[in-house]
Structures are given as C-alpha cells and as structure tokens.
Write an enzyme that holds these catalytic residues in place. Structure first.
Site, mmCIF file in Angstrom:
data_model
loop_
_atom_site.group_PDB
_atom_site.id
_atom_site.type_symbol
_atom_site.label_atom_id
_atom_site.label_comp_id
_atom_site.label_asym_id
_atom_site.label_seq_id
_atom_site.Cartn_x
_atom_site.Cartn_y
_atom_site.Cartn_z
ATOM 1 N N PHE A 95 66.616 36.587 41.600
ATOM 2 C CA PHE A 95 66.212 37.901 41.027
ATOM 3 C C PHE A 95 65.901 38.722 42.152
ATOM 4 O O PHE A 95 65.410 38.416 43.486
ATOM 5 C CB PHE A 95 64.945 37.702 39.990
ATOM 6 C CG PHE A 95 63.741 37.103 40.615
ATOM 7 C CD1 PHE A 95 62.901 38.097 41.153
ATOM 8 C CD2 PHE A 95 63.737 35.349 40.805
ATOM 9 C CE1 PHE A 95 61.628 37.404 41.612
ATOM 10 C CE2 PHE A 95 62.362 35.262 41.301
ATOM 11 C CZ PHE A 95 61.510 35.971 41.788
ATOM 12 N N CYS A 96 65.627 40.208 41.893
ATOM 13 C CA CYS A 96 65.115 41.070 42.789
ATOM 14 C C CYS A 96 64.742 42.304 42.084
ATOM 15 O O CYS A 96 64.530 42.228 40.835
ATOM 16 C CB CYS A 96 66.314 41.469 43.832
ATOM 17 S SG CYS A 96 67.672 42.124 42.899
ATOM 18 N N THR A 97 64.272 43.217 42.786
ATOM 19 C CA THR A 97 63.559 44.385 42.054
ATOM 20 C C THR A 97 64.442 45.060 40.872
ATOM 21 O O THR A 97 64.028 45.228 39.778
ATOM 22 C CB THR A 97 63.119 45.558 43.006
ATOM 23 O OG1 THR A 97 62.385 44.925 43.985
ATOM 24 C CG2 THR A 97 62.466 46.579 42.427
#
Length: 301
Positions: free
Chosen positions: A174-176
C-alpha cells in the site's frame, strides 16, 4: 473550502511536452494550484481549487490520450493547500528507476478498501508499506513492514536484501494514493513473486471509506501539501512541517529543546551544520518580515 484532487494514470503519451502548455493554461485560467507531472508513462499529481475549477481540469485530463477512465481521490482543505501551480515534464511520474517495470502490462491484484482488513489479517500475508520512512513514522497499517527507505528508488535494493523474509508469503502493498504500488507490485511480479496485491485507491481511499471503528489504520496519513496529514474521513490532521527538514511534527514538538522555528526540530537538529542553521535563521527572519508586511514568502510554505 478548497477541493483537493489527487490523481494518477498510466498511459502512453507519445509527446508529453506537447500536453504541458494546454494543461497549464486550463489550470491557470481556473485559479488551480498544485503540481502535475507529465511523462511518457502518464500523468500524476495533486491540485486544489474551487469546485468548478477542479471539474474543468479533470475534464481536460480525461480528454488526454488514454485518460478517459481516469480515477481520482477528493478531499477538502480549509486553507489554500499549495502556494502555486507547477506543471512539469519528468522521465517517470513516480520515480523507481526500473525501466523494465510497466504497470500497464502487469500489476498486482487490486483489493477494495472494504476487503483490505480481511486480506492483511490472513496469516500467510505479509503487508509492506512502500512509502518513505518519515511518512510511515506518523501512521501505517497495524503489522505492516516498514522498509525504512528515504526514496522510492531505494525499494528494489531493499527487496533484494530482504526477499528471503517473505518466502511462501502472499504480499499486500500500500501507499498514499496507489501510484507507488502500481510499480512496486509490477516489480515484484517481475521478480517472480506469484501472489501480489495492493490497496485500490491507497490509504486515502481507505480512510475515506472505512469507518474508524472498523479500521486497521493507526495514526495519520502524510500528504504533500499544507495540511501535512489527514485522518479518517480525510479530515485534516494535527501535524505541521518543520520548515528546515520538511518532516512532519506535532504541535507539542515545538516545546522540545531541539525546536527552533524554521531552523530545526528533533528530527534534524543533529543533521545540519552551524552554517546551515545560520542560513535557515536568515530565511526565517525574511519570512517573519514578509508576514509583518502582509506579504507571502514562498520560503515559509
């Protein structure tokens, strides 16, 4: 209130330079601020403005080659989140430095925010946060692995050194907003990892859709604008920036001995030289003088 739109789209732009001036003109005509990046692999950025302006810019982007199915995330800000408009040409819209990685050809399986908790709580799943260490420090998913990277370019080297830790594991990343995971999951698939997943819409979509009482998220999410962080419901968080090192700090951190406005915080006090601090103090003095005159000073943004 300002509408903030975070977006990215992987597509093939034959001549991204030809798209720059018309895109900038539309943004400028509607008072839009923020940053948009154009590269041969697509578009990426976050912009802010009033509702009509954001709608006009999104309509323009959706009309670009291959962008008809553009997706974006929206939130609001009570103050202007960006000081100015930047439309830039880049080699990559998110820099990984791996020319063979092409998310358009192959990427991990998308997981909706509503299904994310069940996936990451499975015993055979390893969860990896692909953001930079200073972002992870203020919030992440419970049990997630922090690679401790300073930039996205560092991720391939980190994986090569640590891949043995994830033998026989499914990988959830996951990331922003989702863009890093498009590339990182594509990279892992190229490296032979069979089961790779990523959070659709990123942390921002999760915080928008998943209520706090059902959340596996802990802390706040760093964002690259004046809000600094957001929490559930994409409400503005409590963080502010140290204007010396650009890392997030809490209001209480201003009471620490290492803190000097515009000069240092507990993160960076030992990282800069006396000459650096002298320069920072002069910059802060100019910012204070500009504020007293009722003027803006970009060094204070």
């Amino acid at each position: 209130m300002y509408t903030v739109a975070a977006l990215y789209h992987f597509t093939r732009f034959a001549e991204p330079a030809a798209l720059r001036a018309p895109l900038r003109a539309v943004c400028a005509a509607h008072g839009i601020t923020g940053t948009l990046l154009l590269a041969p692999e697509g578009i990426n950025g976050t912009v802010a403005g009033d509702r009509a302006g954001i709608d006009a810019v999104l309509a323009h982007i959706r009309a670009l080659p291959g962008c008809a199915d553009l997706e974006w995330k929206e939130s609001t800000a009570s103050n202007p989140p960006f000081p100015r408009l930047k439309v830039r040409l880049k080699r990559e819209i998110v820099t990984m430095g791996q020319p063979g990685v092409d998310p358009r050809a192959r990427a991990g399986s998308y997981v909706a925010p509503a299904d994310w908790n069940d996936l990451i709580r499975a015993p055979d799943v390893a969860v990896i946060d692909t953001r930079n260490a200073y972002e992870v420090a203020i919030g992440t998913f419970q049990g997630a692995v922090d690679p401790g990277t300073d930039s996205f370019r560092d991720f391939p080297a980190w994986w090569e050194k640590n891949k043995h830790r994830f033998h026989n594991k499914r990988i959830a990343m996951f990331c922003t907003g989702g863009i890093r995971c498009e590339k990182s999951t594509s990279y892992l698939l190229e490296q032979g990892v069979e089961d790779v997943y990523h959070l659709r819409g990123g942390i921002l979509k999760y915080l928008e859709e998943v209520p706090p009482e059902h959340s596996a998220w802990r802390g706040d999410c760093f964002v690259f604008d004046r809000r600094v962080s957001v929490g559930h419901g994409l409400r503005e968080g409590p963080h502010e920036l140290c204007h010396a090192c650009r890392r997030p700090i809490l209001p209480a951190d201003r009471a620490r001995a290492e803190y000097e406005q515009g000069v240092s915080c507990h993160h960076c006090a030992d990282e800069t030289s006396p000459d650096d601090k002298t320069r920072f103090r002069e910059r802060q003095r100019q910012i204070t003088l500009a504020q007293a005159r009722g003027e803006k000073h970009l060094g204070g943004v």
